[in-house]
Design a protein around this motif. Structure first.
Motif, PDB file in Angstrom:
ATOM      1  N   GLN A   1      32.750  32.008  37.548  1.00  0.00           N
ATOM      2  CA  GLN A   1      31.365  33.086  37.654  1.00  0.00           C
ATOM      3  C   GLN A   1      30.216  32.880  38.858  1.00  0.00           C
ATOM      4  OE1 GLN A   1      30.088  31.593  33.660  1.00  0.00           O
ATOM      5  NE2 GLN A   1      29.322  29.819  34.698  1.00  0.00           N
ATOM      6  N   THR A   2      30.071  33.848  39.432  1.00  0.00           N
ATOM      7  CA  THR A   2      29.020  33.360  40.588  1.00  0.00           C
ATOM      8  C   THR A   2      27.466  34.095  39.955  1.00  0.00           C
ATOM      9  OG1 THR A   2      31.507  33.992  41.354  1.00  0.00           O
ATOM     10  CG2 THR A   2      28.882  33.823  43.523  1.00  0.00           C
ATOM     11  N   PHE A   3      26.583  33.003  40.224  1.00  0.00           N
ATOM     12  CA  PHE A   3      25.475  33.722  40.267  1.00  0.00           C
ATOM     13  C   PHE A   3      24.411  33.642  42.113  1.00  0.00           C
ATOM     14  CE2 PHE A   3      26.275  31.798  36.026  1.00  0.00           C
ATOM     15  CZ  PHE A   3      26.783  32.868  35.575  1.00  0.00           C
ATOM     16  N   ASP A   4      24.512  34.573  42.263  1.00  0.00           N
ATOM     17  CA  ASP A   4      23.154  34.753  43.264  1.00  0.00           C
ATOM     18  C   ASP A   4      22.514  36.200  43.407  1.00  0.00           C
ATOM     19  OD1 ASP A   4      22.999  34.293  45.404  1.00  0.00           O
ATOM     20  OD2 ASP A   4      24.731  34.836  46.828  1.00  0.00           O
ATOM     21  N   ASN A   5      22.636  37.284  44.095  1.00  0.00           N
ATOM     22  CA  ASN A   5      21.621  38.556  44.294  1.00  0.00           C
ATOM     23  C   ASN A   5      22.974  39.295  43.229  1.00  0.00           C
ATOM     24  OD1 ASN A   5      19.633  37.397  45.433  1.00  0.00           O
ATOM     25  ND2 ASN A   5      20.313  38.113  47.741  1.00  0.00           N
ATOM     26  N   THR A   6      24.157  39.586  43.820  1.00  0.00           N
ATOM     27  CA  THR A   6      24.943  40.258  42.843  1.00  0.00           C
ATOM     28  C   THR A   6      25.711  38.907  41.724  1.00  0.00           C
ATOM     29  OG1 THR A   6      25.113  41.799  44.493  1.00  0.00           O
ATOM     30  CG2 THR A   6      26.904  41.883  42.567  1.00  0.00           C
ATOM     31  N   CYS A   7      25.861  38.907  41.016  1.00  0.00           N
ATOM     32  CA  CYS A   7      26.555  37.868  40.007  1.00  0.00           C
ATOM     33  C   CYS A   7      27.915  38.683  39.444  1.00  0.00           C
ATOM     34  CB  CYS A   7      25.795  38.067  39.372  1.00  0.00           C
ATOM     35  SG  CYS A   7      24.252  37.262  39.123  1.00  0.00           S
ATOM     36  N   GLN A   8      28.547  37.742  39.504  1.00  0.00           N
ATOM     37  CA  GLN A   8      30.054  37.941  38.854  1.00  0.00           C
ATOM     38  C   GLN A   8      30.211  37.389  37.685  1.00  0.00           C
ATOM     39  OE1 GLN A   8      33.992  37.857  41.537  1.00  0.00           O
ATOM     40  NE2 GLN A   8      33.642  39.730  42.305  1.00  0.00           N
ATOM     41  N   ILE A   9      30.697  38.299  36.787  1.00  0.00           N
ATOM     42  CA  ILE A   9      31.612  37.078  35.835  1.00  0.00           C
ATOM     43  C   ILE A   9      33.147  37.047  35.737  1.00  0.00           C
ATOM     44  CG2 ILE A   9      30.886  38.306  34.019  1.00  0.00           C
ATOM     45  CD1 ILE A   9      30.064  35.727  32.239  1.00  0.00           C
ATOM     46  N   ARG A  10      34.289  36.254  35.576  1.00  0.00           N
ATOM     47  CA  ARG A  10      35.668  36.583  35.396  1.00  0.00           C
ATOM     48  C   ARG A  10      35.472  36.605  33.034  1.00  0.00           C
ATOM     49  NH1 ARG A  10      39.882  34.366  37.303  1.00  0.00           N
ATOM     50  NH2 ARG A  10      40.906  35.711  36.941  1.00  0.00           N
ATOM     51  N   LEU A  11      36.206  37.029  33.227  1.00  0.00           N
ATOM     52  CA  LEU A  11      35.836  37.127  31.001  1.00  0.00           C
ATOM     53  C   LEU A  11      37.412  37.564  30.914  1.00  0.00           C
ATOM     54  CD1 LEU A  11      32.979  38.373  29.981  1.00  0.00           C
ATOM     55  CD2 LEU A  11      33.119  36.531  30.079  1.00  0.00           C
ATOM     56  N   SER A  12      37.614  36.004  29.849  1.00  0.00           N
ATOM     57  CA  SER A  12      39.169  36.159  29.418  1.00  0.00           C
ATOM     58  C   SER A  12      38.757  36.682  27.755  1.00  0.00           C
ATOM     59  CB  SER A  12      40.434  35.292  29.664  1.00  0.00           C
ATOM     60  OG  SER A  12      41.531  35.444  29.387  1.00  0.00           O
ATOM     61  N   ILE A  13      39.934  38.033  26.821  1.00  0.00           N
ATOM     62  CA  ILE A  13      39.330  37.516  25.704  1.00  0.00           C
ATOM     63  C   ILE A  13      40.572  38.734  25.088  1.00  0.00           C
ATOM     64  CG2 ILE A  13      38.232  40.227  26.224  1.00  0.00           C
ATOM     65  CD1 ILE A  13      36.340  39.192  23.757  1.00  0.00           C
ATOM     66  N   ARG A  14      40.962  38.179  23.654  1.00  0.00           N
ATOM     67  CA  ARG A  14      41.913  39.206  22.902  1.00  0.00           C
ATOM     68  C   ARG A  14      42.152  40.076  23.495  1.00  0.00           C
ATOM     69  NH1 ARG A  14      42.509  36.927  16.466  1.00  0.00           N
ATOM     70  NH2 ARG A  14      43.817  38.016  16.916  1.00  0.00           N
ATOM     71  N   ARG A  15      42.954  40.651  23.738  1.00  0.00           N
ATOM     72  CA  ARG A  15      44.340  41.766  24.185  1.00  0.00           C
ATOM     73  C   ARG A  15      43.009  42.796  23.504  1.00  0.00           C
ATOM     74  NH1 ARG A  15      49.674  43.220  24.173  1.00  0.00           N
ATOM     75  NH2 ARG A  15      49.514  42.394  26.440  1.00  0.00           N
ATOM     76  N   SER A  16      42.560  42.348  22.239  1.00  0.00           N
ATOM     77  CA  SER A  16      42.966  43.489  20.896  1.00  0.00           C
ATOM     78  C   SER A  16      40.761  43.827  20.985  1.00  0.00           C
ATOM     79  CB  SER A  16      42.715  43.719  19.888  1.00  0.00           C
ATOM     80  OG  SER A  16      42.260  42.099  19.291  1.00  0.00           O
ATOM     81  N   GLU A  17      40.215  42.788  21.666  1.00  0.00           N
ATOM     82  CA  GLU A  17      39.118  42.958  21.757  1.00  0.00           C
ATOM     83  C   GLU A  17      38.410  43.705  23.444  1.00  0.00           C
ATOM     84  OE1 GLU A  17      37.528  39.250  20.343  1.00  0.00           O
ATOM     85  OE2 GLU A  17      38.804  39.616  18.379  1.00  0.00           O
ATOM     86  N   ALA A  18      39.102  43.876  23.628  1.00  0.00           N
ATOM     87  CA  ALA A  18      39.244  43.643  25.632  1.00  0.00           C
ATOM     88  C   ALA A  18      38.759  45.260  25.572  1.00  0.00           C
ATOM     89  CB  ALA A  18      40.531  43.660  26.363  1.00  0.00           C
ATOM     90  N   PRO A  19      39.246  46.449  25.289  1.00  0.00           N
ATOM     91  CA  PRO A  19      38.346  47.701  25.254  1.00  0.00           C
ATOM     92  C   PRO A  19      36.816  47.503  24.711  1.00  0.00           C
ATOM     93  CG  PRO A  19      40.311  48.293  24.107  1.00  0.00           C
ATOM     94  CD  PRO A  19      40.142  46.539  23.582  1.00  0.00           C
ATOM     95  N   GLN A  20      36.210  46.120  23.757  1.00  0.00           N
ATOM     96  CA  GLN A  20      35.187  46.886  22.980  1.00  0.00           C
ATOM     97  C   GLN A  20      34.120  46.044  23.721  1.00  0.00           C
ATOM     98  OE1 GLN A  20      34.968  44.442  19.438  1.00  0.00           O
ATOM     99  NE2 GLN A  20      32.495  45.281  18.786  1.00  0.00           N
ATOM    100  N   LEU A  21      34.404  44.986  24.430  1.00  0.00           N
ATOM    101  CA  LEU A  21      33.764  44.097  25.163  1.00  0.00           C
ATOM    102  C   LEU A  21      33.647  44.929  27.149  1.00  0.00           C
ATOM    103  CD1 LEU A  21      32.770  41.520  25.880  1.00  0.00           C
ATOM    104  CD2 LEU A  21      34.980  40.507  27.211  1.00  0.00           C
ATOM    105  N   ARG A  22      34.605  45.247  27.318  1.00  0.00           N
ATOM    106  CA  ARG A  22      34.891  46.320  28.641  1.00  0.00           C
ATOM    107  C   ARG A  22      34.058  47.100  28.448  1.00  0.00           C
ATOM    108  NH1 ARG A  22      39.928  47.187  29.069  1.00  0.00           N
ATOM    109  NH2 ARG A  22      39.862  45.462  30.475  1.00  0.00           N
ATOM    110  N   GLU A  23      33.907  48.311  27.350  1.00  0.00           N
ATOM    111  CA  GLU A  23      32.900  48.821  27.174  1.00  0.00           C
ATOM    112  C   GLU A  23      31.632  49.178  26.898  1.00  0.00           C
ATOM    113  OE1 GLU A  23      31.974  52.182  22.797  1.00  0.00           O
ATOM    114  OE2 GLU A  23      34.008  51.264  23.044  1.00  0.00           O
ATOM    115  N   ARG A  24      30.840  47.682  26.663  1.00  0.00           N
ATOM    116  CA  ARG A  24      29.340  47.230  26.192  1.00  0.00           C
ATOM    117  C   ARG A  24      28.760  46.353  27.511  1.00  0.00           C
ATOM    118  NH1 ARG A  24      28.836  43.077  21.384  1.00  0.00           N
ATOM    119  NH2 ARG A  24      26.615  43.511  22.091  1.00  0.00           N
TER     120      ARG A  24
END
Length: 195
Positions: free
Chosen positions: A165-188
């Motif tokens: 994760q990088t928190f600044d004016n623009t933030c970035q977060i890298r997340l790892s999740i079970r493949r079956s839950e990835a579409p839901q996380l991406r959509e949210r």
């Protein structure tokens, strides 16, 4: 498409089988790359330089589609295939099994060799710890700092692993999740961008 697979822990499973004075030493390793496989085989060939054969089989990847069996001079399909057969019958992946043979002076015949390599590999697996792991997908999400609370609420609810994760004016977060839950996380997360 499943998002689980079986492998062994990083503790080396050791097995042994002997038949007509031939000794078969078996070692099951958790591996994740071809380079690891090559390094381990080279180490065994060096350590057991006086052995007649150093045979092996490996299976890589959650899809179990990257595999190889090697007879190292034994008659075709009498060593690598039975070792690979044990990996398959236990439904394992990300595993390398090396079987070192010290010749005892008596030929075992093809059926005897198949049994010996199969039993040695099975013993190594029996002495390894099998575990189930999840197939994960990693995603990167960029967002303005003002959306921090919304993003972290989704992270708290879905519980992906935070890889970076990088928190600044623009933030970035890298997340790892079970493949079956990835579409839901991406959509949210994507919905947040349009609120």
């Amino acid at each position: 498409m499943t998002d689980e697979y079986k492998t062994i822990t990083t503790t080396i499973g050791e097995g042994f089988y002997s038949e007509k004075r031939s000794k078969f030493l078996a070692f099951a390793h958790h591996v994740e790359t071809i380079d690891e496989v090559k390094d381990l085989i080279a180490q065994y060939r060096k350590k057991y330089y006086d052995a007649r054969h150093v045979c092996y089989a490996y299976m890589l990847g959650a899809e179990r589609d990257d595999f190889r069996a090697n007879d190292d001079g034994e008659p075709s399909s009498t060593a690598g295939k039975p070792i690979l057969g044990q990996i398959n019958s236990n439904e394992l992946t990300d595993v390398l099994i090396v079987v070192v043979r010290y010749y005892g002076g008596v030929n075992l015949g093809t059926s005897g060799l198949i049994v010996a390599y199969r039993e040695a590999a099975a013993d190594a697996i029996a002495h390894a710890t099998i575990e189930t792991r999840q197939v994960e997908e990693t995603m990167t999400y960029d967002f303005p700092y003002v959306m921090m609370n919304d993003v972290m609420r989704i992270v708290k609810e879905m519980q992906p692993r935070i890889v970076g994760q990088t928190f600044d004016n623009t933030c970035q977060i890298r997340l790892s999740i079970r493949r079956s839950e990835a579409p839901q996380l991406r959509e949210r997360l994507n919905k947040l961008s349009f609120e």
